[in-house]
Design a protein around this motif. Structure first.
Motif, PDB file in Angstrom:
ATOM      1  N   ALA A  63       0.841  -1.193   0.000  1.00  0.00           N
ATOM      2  CA  ALA A  63       0.000   0.000   0.000  1.00  0.00           C
ATOM      3  C   ALA A  63       0.874   1.240   0.000  1.00  0.00           C
ATOM      4  N   SER A  64       0.235   2.378  -0.219  1.00  0.00           N
ATOM      5  CA  SER A  64       0.917   3.665  -0.052  1.00  0.00           C
ATOM      6  C   SER A  64       0.043   4.540   0.833  1.00  0.00           C
ATOM      7  N   LEU A  65       0.667   5.442   1.537  1.00  0.00           N
ATOM      8  CA  LEU A  65      -0.041   6.288   2.480  1.00  0.00           C
ATOM      9  C   LEU A  65      -0.770   7.406   1.744  1.00  0.00           C
ATOM     10  N   TYR A  66      -2.088   7.425   1.869  1.00  0.00           N
ATOM     11  CA  TYR A  66      -2.925   8.446   1.237  1.00  0.00           C
ATOM     12  C   TYR A  66      -3.010   9.699   2.120  1.00  0.00           C
ATOM     13  N   THR A  67      -3.346   9.507   3.387  1.00  0.00           N
ATOM     14  CA  THR A  67      -3.412  10.626   4.319  1.00  0.00           C
ATOM     15  C   THR A  67      -3.261  10.098   5.747  1.00  0.00           C
ATOM     16  N   PHE A  68      -2.972  10.989   6.679  1.00  0.00           N
ATOM     17  CA  PHE A  68      -2.786  10.544   8.064  1.00  0.00           C
ATOM     18  C   PHE A  68      -2.973  11.698   9.029  1.00  0.00           C
ATOM     19  N   SER A  69      -3.121  11.338  10.281  1.00  0.00           N
ATOM     20  CA  SER A  69      -3.169  12.298  11.366  1.00  0.00           C
ATOM     21  C   SER A  69      -2.401  11.706  12.541  1.00  0.00           C
ATOM     22  N   ALA A  87      -3.068   7.606  12.880  1.00  0.00           N
ATOM     23  CA  ALA A  87      -4.303   7.153  12.246  1.00  0.00           C
ATOM     24  C   ALA A  87      -4.159   7.475  10.763  1.00  0.00           C
ATOM     25  N   ALA A  88      -4.452   6.497   9.909  1.00  0.00           N
ATOM     26  CA  ALA A  88      -4.141   6.686   8.494  1.00  0.00           C
ATOM     27  C   ALA A  88      -5.190   6.073   7.581  1.00  0.00           C
ATOM     28  N   ILE A  89      -5.167   6.542   6.348  1.00  0.00           N
ATOM     29  CA  ILE A  89      -5.888   5.907   5.254  1.00  0.00           C
ATOM     30  C   ILE A  89      -4.830   5.545   4.228  1.00  0.00           C
ATOM     31  N   VAL A  90      -4.826   4.270   3.835  1.00  0.00           N
ATOM     32  CA  VAL A  90      -3.846   3.798   2.856  1.00  0.00           C
ATOM     33  C   VAL A  90      -4.552   3.375   1.578  1.00  0.00           C
ATOM     34  N   ASP A  91      -3.837   3.516   0.465  1.00  0.00           N
ATOM     35  CA  ASP A  91      -4.308   3.019  -0.829  1.00  0.00           C
ATOM     36  C   ASP A  91      -3.692   1.648  -1.039  1.00  0.00           C
ATOM     37  N   LEU A  98      -8.155   1.903   2.804  1.00  0.00           N
ATOM     38  CA  LEU A  98      -8.413   1.234   4.066  1.00  0.00           C
ATOM     39  C   LEU A  98      -7.987   2.135   5.216  1.00  0.00           C
ATOM     40  N   MET A  99      -8.843   2.271   6.226  1.00  0.00           N
ATOM     41  CA  MET A  99      -8.484   3.017   7.427  1.00  0.00           C
ATOM     42  C   MET A  99      -7.684   2.094   8.334  1.00  0.00           C
ATOM     43  N   THR A 100      -6.599   2.609   8.916  1.00  0.00           N
ATOM     44  CA  THR A 100      -5.680   1.765   9.663  1.00  0.00           C
ATOM     45  C   THR A 100      -4.792   2.622  10.561  1.00  0.00           C
ATOM     46  N   ASN A 101      -3.747   2.030  11.066  1.00  0.00           N
ATOM     47  CA  ASN A 101      -2.691   2.736  11.802  1.00  0.00           C
ATOM     48  C   ASN A 101      -1.358   2.414  11.145  1.00  0.00           C
ATOM     49  N   GLN A 111       5.198  10.000   6.002  1.00  0.00           N
ATOM     50  CA  GLN A 111       5.054  10.905   4.867  1.00  0.00           C
ATOM     51  C   GLN A 111       3.997  10.397   3.898  1.00  0.00           C
ATOM     52  N   ILE A 112       3.211  11.318   3.359  1.00  0.00           N
ATOM     53  CA  ILE A 112       2.239  10.973   2.321  1.00  0.00           C
ATOM     54  C   ILE A 112       2.979  10.278   1.177  1.00  0.00           C
ATOM     55  N   GLY A 113       2.394   9.202   0.668  1.00  0.00           N
ATOM     56  CA  GLY A 113       2.975   8.484  -0.464  1.00  0.00           C
ATOM     57  C   GLY A 113       3.975   7.409  -0.084  1.00  0.00           C
TER      58      GLY A 113
END
Length: 135
Positions: A63-69, A87-91, A98-101, A111-113
């Motif tokens: 996966a790659s990281l789409y967004t996070f907090s 807390a993250a959403i990955v592609d 998918l929402m995940t950690n 980092q995003i991506g």
């Protein structure tokens, strides 16, 4: 009175296969036999074409990281013991988000991506899907 657990799933007939696979270290997603698209979270129909011809397929786990907090404060047990956490959403490579950690990574290095791989976090009788940096 027992403390409510906000970090544990409540499996049902739609998700029990997902949780059983996760306990074995496998990430499952659903694929539509009608339109060919994959989706996550598990549900008994395709969210794209509404077909009920969906089946479980094994995801690559890439996966790659789409967004996070970065969560630095959380008063709900057991999250307070985990801060800071990501807390993250990955592609997923297969397409769904998918929402995940994010784990095994300093929060300042996220980092995003970034390239990620599937792993699990033990939580009582469950293995919760999480992601870590590749390598």
């Amino acid at each position: 009175m027992a403390t409510a657990r906000y970090d544990l799933p409540t499996p049902d007939e739609t998700t029990e296969t997902f949780w059983a696979a996760s306990a074995q270290g496998t990430l499952l997603i659903m694929e539509c036999a009608n339109c060919g698209r994959c989706h996550a979270y598990p549900r008994p129909f395709c969210p794209y074409c509404w077909s009920e011809r969906v089946e479980w397929v094994e995801a690559t786990g890439r996966a790659s990281l789409y967004t996070f907090s970065i969560v630095r404060q959380n008063d709900l047990p057991p999250f307070g013991d985990r801060v800071p956490y990501v807390a993250a959403i990955v592609d997923l490579e297969e397409g769904p988000r998918l929402m995940t950690n994010i784990v095994d990574c300093a929060v300042e290095d996220v980092q995003i991506g970034m390239a990620l791989e599937f792993t699990t976090r033990a939580a009582e009788e469950f293995a919760v899907p999480v992601f870590r940096p590749v390598g």
